[in-house]
Scaffold this motif. Structure first.
Motif, PDB file in Angstrom:
ATOM      1  N   ALA A  48     -80.515 -41.860   7.572  1.00  0.00           N
ATOM      2  CA  ALA A  48     -79.278 -41.114   7.838  1.00  0.00           C
ATOM      3  C   ALA A  48     -78.223 -42.037   8.422  1.00  0.00           C
ATOM      4  O   ALA A  48     -78.529 -42.924   9.219  1.00  0.00           O
ATOM      5  CB  ALA A  48     -79.540 -39.952   8.792  1.00  0.00           C
ATOM      6  N   VAL A  49     -76.989 -41.826   8.015  1.00  0.00           N
ATOM      7  CA  VAL A  49     -75.873 -42.525   8.624  1.00  0.00           C
ATOM      8  C   VAL A  49     -75.470 -41.750   9.874  1.00  0.00           C
ATOM      9  O   VAL A  49     -75.005 -40.620   9.790  1.00  0.00           O
ATOM     10  CB  VAL A  49     -74.683 -42.638   7.653  1.00  0.00           C
ATOM     11  N   VAL A  50     -75.694 -42.353  11.024  1.00  0.00           N
ATOM     12  CA  VAL A  50     -75.348 -41.739  12.300  1.00  0.00           C
ATOM     13  C   VAL A  50     -74.105 -42.458  12.828  1.00  0.00           C
ATOM     14  O   VAL A  50     -74.092 -43.677  12.942  1.00  0.00           O
ATOM     15  CB  VAL A  50     -76.501 -41.843  13.316  1.00  0.00           C
ATOM     16  N   THR A  51     -73.087 -41.690  13.128  1.00  0.00           N
ATOM     17  CA  THR A  51     -71.830 -42.271  13.603  1.00  0.00           C
ATOM     18  C   THR A  51     -71.618 -41.926  15.068  1.00  0.00           C
ATOM     19  O   THR A  51     -71.732 -40.756  15.452  1.00  0.00           O
ATOM     20  CB  THR A  51     -70.641 -41.743  12.777  1.00  0.00           C
ATOM     21  N   PHE A  52     -71.326 -42.940  15.868  1.00  0.00           N
ATOM     22  CA  PHE A  52     -71.020 -42.728  17.283  1.00  0.00           C
ATOM     23  C   PHE A  52     -69.496 -42.677  17.430  1.00  0.00           C
ATOM     24  O   PHE A  52     -68.807 -43.651  17.145  1.00  0.00           O
ATOM     25  CB  PHE A  52     -71.630 -43.839  18.137  1.00  0.00           C
ATOM     26  N   ARG A  53     -69.017 -41.535  17.857  1.00  0.00           N
ATOM     27  CA  ARG A  53     -67.581 -41.331  18.034  1.00  0.00           C
ATOM     28  C   ARG A  53     -67.207 -41.652  19.478  1.00  0.00           C
ATOM     29  O   ARG A  53     -67.703 -41.034  20.414  1.00  0.00           O
ATOM     30  CB  ARG A  53     -67.208 -39.886  17.696  1.00  0.00           C
ATOM     31  N   VAL A  54     -66.338 -42.642  19.648  1.00  0.00           N
ATOM     32  CA  VAL A  54     -66.045 -43.178  20.981  1.00  0.00           C
ATOM     33  C   VAL A  54     -64.568 -42.984  21.307  1.00  0.00           C
ATOM     34  O   VAL A  54     -63.701 -43.611  20.694  1.00  0.00           O
ATOM     35  CB  VAL A  54     -66.406 -44.677  21.055  1.00  0.00           C
ATOM     36  N   PRO A  55     -64.245 -42.139  22.288  1.00  0.00           N
ATOM     37  CA  PRO A  55     -62.855 -41.966  22.708  1.00  0.00           C
ATOM     38  C   PRO A  55     -62.505 -42.905  23.857  1.00  0.00           C
ATOM     39  O   PRO A  55     -63.386 -43.369  24.585  1.00  0.00           O
ATOM     40  CB  PRO A  55     -62.822 -40.509  23.183  1.00  0.00           C
ATOM     41  N   ASN A  56     -61.237 -43.200  24.011  1.00  0.00           N
ATOM     42  CA  ASN A  56     -60.763 -43.942  25.179  1.00  0.00           C
ATOM     43  C   ASN A  56     -60.261 -42.915  26.193  1.00  0.00           C
ATOM     44  O   ASN A  56     -59.322 -42.172  25.923  1.00  0.00           O
ATOM     45  CB  ASN A  56     -59.637 -44.902  24.798  1.00  0.00           C
ATOM     46  N   GLU A  57     -60.878 -42.884  27.358  1.00  0.00           N
ATOM     47  CA  GLU A  57     -60.532 -41.883  28.361  1.00  0.00           C
ATOM     48  C   GLU A  57     -59.746 -42.467  29.530  1.00  0.00           C
ATOM     49  O   GLU A  57     -59.525 -41.797  30.531  1.00  0.00           O
ATOM     50  CB  GLU A  57     -61.798 -41.195  28.876  1.00  0.00           C
ATOM     51  N   GLU A  58     -59.353 -43.738  29.418  1.00  0.00           N
ATOM     52  CA  GLU A  58     -58.551 -44.351  30.481  1.00  0.00           C
ATOM     53  C   GLU A  58     -57.107 -44.514  30.019  1.00  0.00           C
ATOM     54  O   GLU A  58     -56.831 -44.625  28.820  1.00  0.00           O
ATOM     55  CB  GLU A  58     -59.147 -45.696  30.895  1.00  0.00           C
ATOM     56  N   ASP A  59     -56.206 -44.522  30.970  1.00  0.00           N
ATOM     57  CA  ASP A  59     -54.779 -44.589  30.655  1.00  0.00           C
ATOM     58  C   ASP A  59     -54.240 -46.013  30.581  1.00  0.00           C
ATOM     59  O   ASP A  59     -53.241 -46.264  29.895  1.00  0.00           O
ATOM     60  CB  ASP A  59     -53.970 -43.805  31.701  1.00  0.00           C
ATOM     61  N   ASN A  60     -54.887 -46.936  31.289  1.00  0.00           N
ATOM     62  CA  ASN A  60     -54.330 -48.288  31.404  1.00  0.00           C
ATOM     63  C   ASN A  60     -55.288 -49.382  30.961  1.00  0.00           C
ATOM     64  O   ASN A  60     -55.155 -50.529  31.382  1.00  0.00           O
ATOM     65  CB  ASN A  60     -53.904 -48.538  32.854  1.00  0.00           C
ATOM     66  N   ALA A  61     -56.284 -49.031  30.138  1.00  0.00           N
ATOM     67  CA  ALA A  61     -57.245 -50.026  29.651  1.00  0.00           C
ATOM     68  C   ALA A  61     -57.754 -49.596  28.289  1.00  0.00           C
ATOM     69  O   ALA A  61     -57.717 -48.423  27.929  1.00  0.00           O
ATOM     70  CB  ALA A  61     -58.407 -50.195  30.637  1.00  0.00           C
ATOM     71  N   GLY A  62     -58.241 -50.571  27.529  1.00  0.00           N
ATOM     72  CA  GLY A  62     -58.782 -50.278  26.209  1.00  0.00           C
ATOM     73  C   GLY A  62     -60.285 -50.516  26.168  1.00  0.00           C
ATOM     74  O   GLY A  62     -60.825 -51.332  26.923  1.00  0.00           O
ATOM     75  N   THR A  63     -60.974 -49.819  25.270  1.00  0.00           N
ATOM     76  CA  THR A  63     -62.409 -50.021  25.092  1.00  0.00           C
ATOM     77  C   THR A  63     -62.631 -51.281  24.262  1.00  0.00           C
ATOM     78  O   THR A  63     -62.059 -51.434  23.178  1.00  0.00           O
ATOM     79  CB  THR A  63     -63.049 -48.814  24.391  1.00  0.00           C
TER      80      THR A  63
END
Length: 248
Positions: A48-63
């Motif tokens: 199975a293709v499993v996809t991890f969905r990753v949001p950025n929850e900070e205002d002043n930094a990037g993942t």
């Protein structure tokens, strides 16, 4: 349906991954988004293709990094990644302390972690999210759920640990729940109902055709009855005797 051709599956998800996947999140509902699997369900024993969905929850930094640890009590024997522009993926394997029997075989080596690292100058920006797909091969057939642990690293050094166990029924959701994947039997999944769909569609089409033909028959019958009445009335008028004026 099992995905037994990793190269074909990765070609499909690669076509999606090459499109810019950092999509701006709209609405306040995304502010509380978590690292999750998408879709959150797969068939036992299948690839199975499993996809991890990753949001950025900070205002002043990037993942800039995502590290996903796979469960070893119900191991995944192998995993493949696809190219994501601006990111480098690495799959780390491990030898199990004791073989685990599943899918009619003993699994001795398994996926330990899959890590995605942003190239210099690249990141998931504030207000955006990214999808990280992985092809997990031969999912266990003796488990109902797989729980992963994810570490999300930001450009300012912050690390968010998505490792809290899933909440029990009725309990409040933890602050940083670990992403999970529900495993179902193939005959109870969505694919089980698909073979019956053509038959149902055929039955519906047949029923509709019968009603349509029946309607035409009724219309023809009514027209025929009306025509017969008109002909009969004309016949009676033609047969009626002519009354002559006796004074003539």
């Amino acid at each position: 349906m099992s995905l037994r051709s990793p190269s074909r599956a990765l070609t499909r998800i690669g076509a999606v991954a090459t499109v810019p996947l950092a999509i701006t999140m709209l609405g306040a509902g995304f502010a509380a988004a978590h690292v999750e699997t998408d879709p959150g369900q797969a068939n036992k024993g299948d690839d199975a293709v499993v996809t991890f969905r990753v949001p950025n929850e900070e205002d002043n930094a990037g993942t800039v990094k995502l590290e996903v640890t796979f469960p070893l009590d119900h191991p995944v024997p192998n995993a493949s990644t696809t190219s994501i522009p601006g990111w480098t993926a690495n799959v780390t394997m491990t030898t199990l302390p004791k073989p685990v029997h599943q899918n009619n075989s003993d699994v001795k080596t398994a996926v330990q972690t899959v890590t995605w690292t942003a190239d210099p100058g690249n990141q998931i920006k504030p207000g955006e999210f990214l999808r990280f797909p992985v092809l997990a091969e031969a999912l266990p057939d003796n488990a109902d759920k797989l729980t992963f642990k994810a570490l999300q690293t930001y450009s300012n050094g912050d690390v968010v640990r998505w490792i809290d166990p899933p909440a029990a029924d009725g309990a409040a959701e933890p602050e940083h729940p670990a992403p999970t994947l529900t495993l179902v039997s193939a005959d109870t999944g969505d694919n089980a109902a698909k073979p019956a769909a053509p038959a149902a569609a055929a039955a519906t089409d047949s029923d509709g055709t019968a009603r349509w033909l029946g309607g035409i028959g009724i219309v023809i019958g009514v027209l025929g009855l009306g025509l017969g009445i008109v002909i009969a009335m004309q016949g009676r008028r033609s047969a009626a005797p002519t009354t002559e004026n006796p004074t003539e």
